[in-house]
Write a protein that holds these residues in place. Structure first.
Motif, short mmCIF file in Angstrom:
data_model
loop_
_atom_site.label_atom_id
_atom_site.label_comp_id
_atom_site.label_asym_id
_atom_site.label_seq_id
_atom_site.Cartn_x
_atom_site.Cartn_y
_atom_site.Cartn_z
N LYS A 174 14.30 12.74 -11.55
CA LYS A 174 14.71 11.61 -10.72
C LYS A 174 14.85 12.08 -9.28
N ALA A 175 14.77 11.13 -8.36
CA ALA A 175 14.93 11.44 -6.94
C ALA A 175 15.43 10.21 -6.21
N ASP A 176 16.46 10.40 -5.42
CA ASP A 176 16.99 9.31 -4.60
C ASP A 176 16.21 9.23 -3.28
N PHE A 177 16.11 8.01 -2.77
CA PHE A 177 15.53 7.83 -1.44
C PHE A 177 16.13 6.60 -0.78
N THR A 178 16.16 6.62 0.53
CA THR A 178 16.68 5.51 1.32
C THR A 178 15.51 4.71 1.86
N GLU A 182 7.99 11.80 3.11
CA GLU A 182 9.09 11.37 2.23
C GLU A 182 8.57 11.06 0.83
N ILE A 183 7.39 10.48 0.73
CA ILE A 183 6.78 10.22 -0.58
C ILE A 183 6.54 11.54 -1.31
N ALA A 184 6.04 12.54 -0.60
CA ALA A 184 5.80 13.85 -1.20
C ALA A 184 7.12 14.48 -1.67
N ARG A 185 8.17 14.37 -0.85
CA ARG A 185 9.47 14.94 -1.22
C ARG A 185 10.02 14.27 -2.48
N ARG A 199 0.87 -1.18 0.00
CA ARG A 199 0.00 0.00 0.00
C ARG A 199 0.90 1.23 0.00
N PRO A 200 0.36 2.41 -0.26
CA PRO A 200 1.24 3.59 -0.27
C PRO A 200 2.06 3.69 1.02
N SER A 232 3.13 3.81 -4.29
CA SER A 232 3.25 5.19 -3.82
C SER A 232 3.42 6.23 -4.92
N PHE A 233 3.82 5.79 -6.11
CA PHE A 233 4.11 6.73 -7.18
C PHE A 233 3.38 6.33 -8.46
#
Length: 154
Positions: free
Chosen positions: A123-127, A110-113, A35-36, A75-76
């Motif tokens: 593009k966007a990196d995330f941990t 974090e999803i919004a960021r 889920r998101p 989420s995206f």
């Protein structure tokens, strides 16, 4: 009310695994709850053991790593973006003598960021941190992955 004809996100992820990562599907990796902002996946001990009867290290890596794709699907906007893993570290804690379940989550903030950055930069990196537990709730591994959400065509 949700449309009952729409499959749950876990079914979508499982279908994606079967067709895009067939080796994970052959291992028996299965999305359990998607889920998101949240994903969990399970893998059985049967067929995934090593030379001393516990789950092979690569299987533990796989069940944790695929969570980045599950969270991304939930989420995206998949029509705009796709995920990829840039780096992943695994920390083995205990031998896994049973089936295991891996869990990971992202906050709404974090999803919004990530979405905003991907909209602007392409593009966007995330941990993403995952915890892998056996059927008794014992932590057998933890991962920390650097993922990237990338816009199609960029």
């Amino acid at each position: 009310m949700a449309n009952d004809a729409t499959p749950p996100l876990s079914a979508i992820v499982n279908s994606a695994l079967e067709h895009t990562i067939p080796i994970a599907h052959k291992m028996g990796v299965e999305a359990v709850d998607v889920r998101p902002g949240y994903a969990s996946a399970r893998v059985p001990l049967e067929g995934n053991g090593n030379h001393f009867g516990v789950i092979y290290a690569g299987v533990l890596f796989t069940v944790a790593e695929i969570l980045g794709g599950g969270i991304a699907i939930a989420s995206f906007d998949a029509a705009k973006y796709y995920p990829l893993v840039k780096d992943l570290h695994i920390f083995f804690r205990k031998p896994a003598k049973t089936a295991v379940t891996a869990e990971a989550e992202l906050t709404a903030e974090e999803i919004a960021r990530i979405t905003e950055e991907a909209d602007i930069k392409g593009k966007a990196d995330f941990t993403l941190k995952a915890v892998v537990k056996d059927e008794n709730g014992v932590v057998v591994a933890e991962t920390e992955g650097l993922y990237q959400l990338r816009a199609h065509g960029k």
